[in-house]
Design a protein around this motif. Sequence first.
Motif, PDB file in Angstrom:
ATOM      1  N   MET A   1    -123.365 -53.735 -42.608  1.00 26.63           N
ATOM      2  CA  MET A   1    -122.561 -52.541 -42.568  1.00 26.63           C
ATOM      3  C   MET A   1    -123.029 -51.595 -43.672  1.00 26.63           C
ATOM      4  O   MET A   1    -123.381 -52.018 -44.756  1.00 26.63           O
ATOM      5  CB  MET A   1    -121.089 -52.891 -42.785  1.00 26.63           C
ATOM      6  N   SER A   2    -123.030 -50.284 -43.391  1.00 31.06           N
ATOM      7  CA  SER A   2    -123.395 -49.311 -44.414  1.00 31.06           C
ATOM      8  C   SER A   2    -122.296 -48.263 -44.533  1.00 31.06           C
ATOM      9  O   SER A   2    -121.560 -47.996 -43.591  1.00 31.06           O
ATOM     10  CB  SER A   2    -124.727 -48.651 -44.078  1.00 31.06           C
ATOM     11  N   VAL A   3    -122.196 -47.711 -45.725  1.00 29.66           N
ATOM     12  CA  VAL A   3    -121.221 -46.667 -46.008  1.00 29.66           C
ATOM     13  C   VAL A   3    -121.986 -45.473 -46.554  1.00 29.66           C
ATOM     14  O   VAL A   3    -122.873 -45.617 -47.394  1.00 29.66           O
ATOM     15  CB  VAL A   3    -120.178 -47.146 -47.037  1.00 29.66           C
ATOM     16  N   ALA A   4    -121.645 -44.285 -46.066  1.00 35.80           N
ATOM     17  CA  ALA A   4    -122.331 -43.072 -46.505  1.00 35.80           C
ATOM     18  C   ALA A   4    -121.350 -42.138 -47.191  1.00 35.80           C
ATOM     19  O   ALA A   4    -120.141 -42.200 -46.978  1.00 35.80           O
ATOM     20  CB  ALA A   4    -122.969 -42.379 -45.320  1.00 35.80           C
ATOM     21  N   LYS A   5    -121.904 -41.268 -48.008  1.00 40.04           N
ATOM     22  CA  LYS A   5    -121.125 -40.250 -48.699  1.00 40.04           C
ATOM     23  C   LYS A   5    -121.807 -38.908 -48.480  1.00 40.04           C
ATOM     24  O   LYS A   5    -123.018 -38.845 -48.290  1.00 40.04           O
ATOM     25  CB  LYS A   5    -121.052 -40.572 -50.195  1.00 40.04           C
ATOM     26  N   VAL A   6    -121.030 -37.826 -48.525  1.00 42.96           N
ATOM     27  CA  VAL A   6    -121.571 -36.479 -48.354  1.00 42.96           C
ATOM     28  C   VAL A   6    -121.192 -35.644 -49.564  1.00 42.96           C
ATOM     29  O   VAL A   6    -120.042 -35.647 -49.999  1.00 42.96           O
ATOM     30  CB  VAL A   6    -121.019 -35.819 -47.062  1.00 42.96           C
ATOM     31  N   SER A  31    -130.902 -37.703 -58.874  1.00 40.61           N
ATOM     32  CA  SER A  31    -129.681 -38.404 -59.287  1.00 40.61           C
ATOM     33  C   SER A  31    -128.976 -39.121 -58.139  1.00 40.61           C
ATOM     34  O   SER A  31    -128.115 -39.948 -58.375  1.00 40.61           O
ATOM     35  CB  SER A  31    -128.704 -37.425 -59.947  1.00 40.61           C
ATOM     36  N   VAL A  32    -129.352 -38.816 -56.905  1.00 43.27           N
ATOM     37  CA  VAL A  32    -128.745 -39.446 -55.734  1.00 43.27           C
ATOM     38  C   VAL A  32    -129.834 -40.202 -54.981  1.00 43.27           C
ATOM     39  O   VAL A  32    -130.863 -39.625 -54.640  1.00 43.27           O
ATOM     40  CB  VAL A  32    -128.101 -38.386 -54.801  1.00 43.27           C
ATOM     41  N   LYS A  33    -129.610 -41.457 -54.720  1.00 43.77           N
ATOM     42  CA  LYS A  33    -130.596 -42.281 -54.009  1.00 43.77           C
ATOM     43  C   LYS A  33    -130.183 -42.461 -52.552  1.00 43.77           C
ATOM     44  O   LYS A  33    -129.043 -42.251 -52.183  1.00 43.77           O
ATOM     45  CB  LYS A  33    -130.733 -43.653 -54.685  1.00 43.77           C
ATOM     46  N   GLN A  34    -131.120 -42.862 -51.731  1.00 46.40           N
ATOM     47  CA  GLN A  34    -130.879 -43.170 -50.309  1.00 46.40           C
ATOM     48  C   GLN A  34    -130.397 -41.954 -49.502  1.00 46.40           C
ATOM     49  O   GLN A  34    -129.536 -42.074 -48.635  1.00 46.40           O
ATOM     50  CB  GLN A  34    -129.872 -44.326 -50.169  1.00 46.40           C
ATOM     51  N   GLU A  65    -126.626 -42.859 -48.385  1.00 46.20           N
ATOM     52  CA  GLU A  65    -126.053 -44.198 -48.197  1.00 46.20           C
ATOM     53  C   GLU A  65    -125.684 -44.799 -49.536  1.00 46.20           C
ATOM     54  O   GLU A  65    -126.466 -44.741 -50.489  1.00 46.20           O
ATOM     55  CB  GLU A  65    -127.085 -45.085 -47.501  1.00 46.20           C
ATOM     56  N   LEU A  66    -124.487 -45.359 -49.620  1.00 45.37           N
ATOM     57  CA  LEU A  66    -124.050 -46.038 -50.841  1.00 45.37           C
ATOM     58  C   LEU A  66    -124.644 -47.444 -50.890  1.00 45.37           C
ATOM     59  O   LEU A  66    -124.763 -48.114 -49.872  1.00 45.37           O
ATOM     60  CB  LEU A  66    -122.528 -46.116 -50.890  1.00 45.37           C
ATOM     61  N   GLU A  67    -125.003 -47.854 -52.070  1.00 46.19           N
ATOM     62  CA  GLU A  67    -125.594 -49.181 -52.247  1.00 46.19           C
ATOM     63  C   GLU A  67    -124.530 -50.232 -52.414  1.00 46.19           C
ATOM     64  O   GLU A  67    -123.453 -50.008 -52.845  1.00 46.19           O
ATOM     65  CB  GLU A  67    -126.526 -49.186 -53.466  1.00 46.19           C
TER      66      GLU A  67
END
Length: 67
Positions: A1-6, A31-34, A65-67
């Motif tokens: 499962m993956s979680v994303a942020k905007v 500063s933001v990965k993925q 995508e959040l790690e």
Amino acid sequence: MSVAKVIEISSSSSKGIEEAVRDGLKRASKSVKQIRGAWVNDIKVLTDGSGKVTEWRVNMRVNFELE
């Protein structure tokens, strides 16, 4: 499962829209990965007194995508 942020960012370029988007994403990636993609919400131009475009500005939402 993956979680994303905007997040929303703004960027500008004297050369064009594509460069404004590219530069904004490049700076965000420090500063933001993925980063998975972006939506350009708004495009604005600045002009000189004769109406010549001097700067392109974009506001965009960046999805990552959040790690």
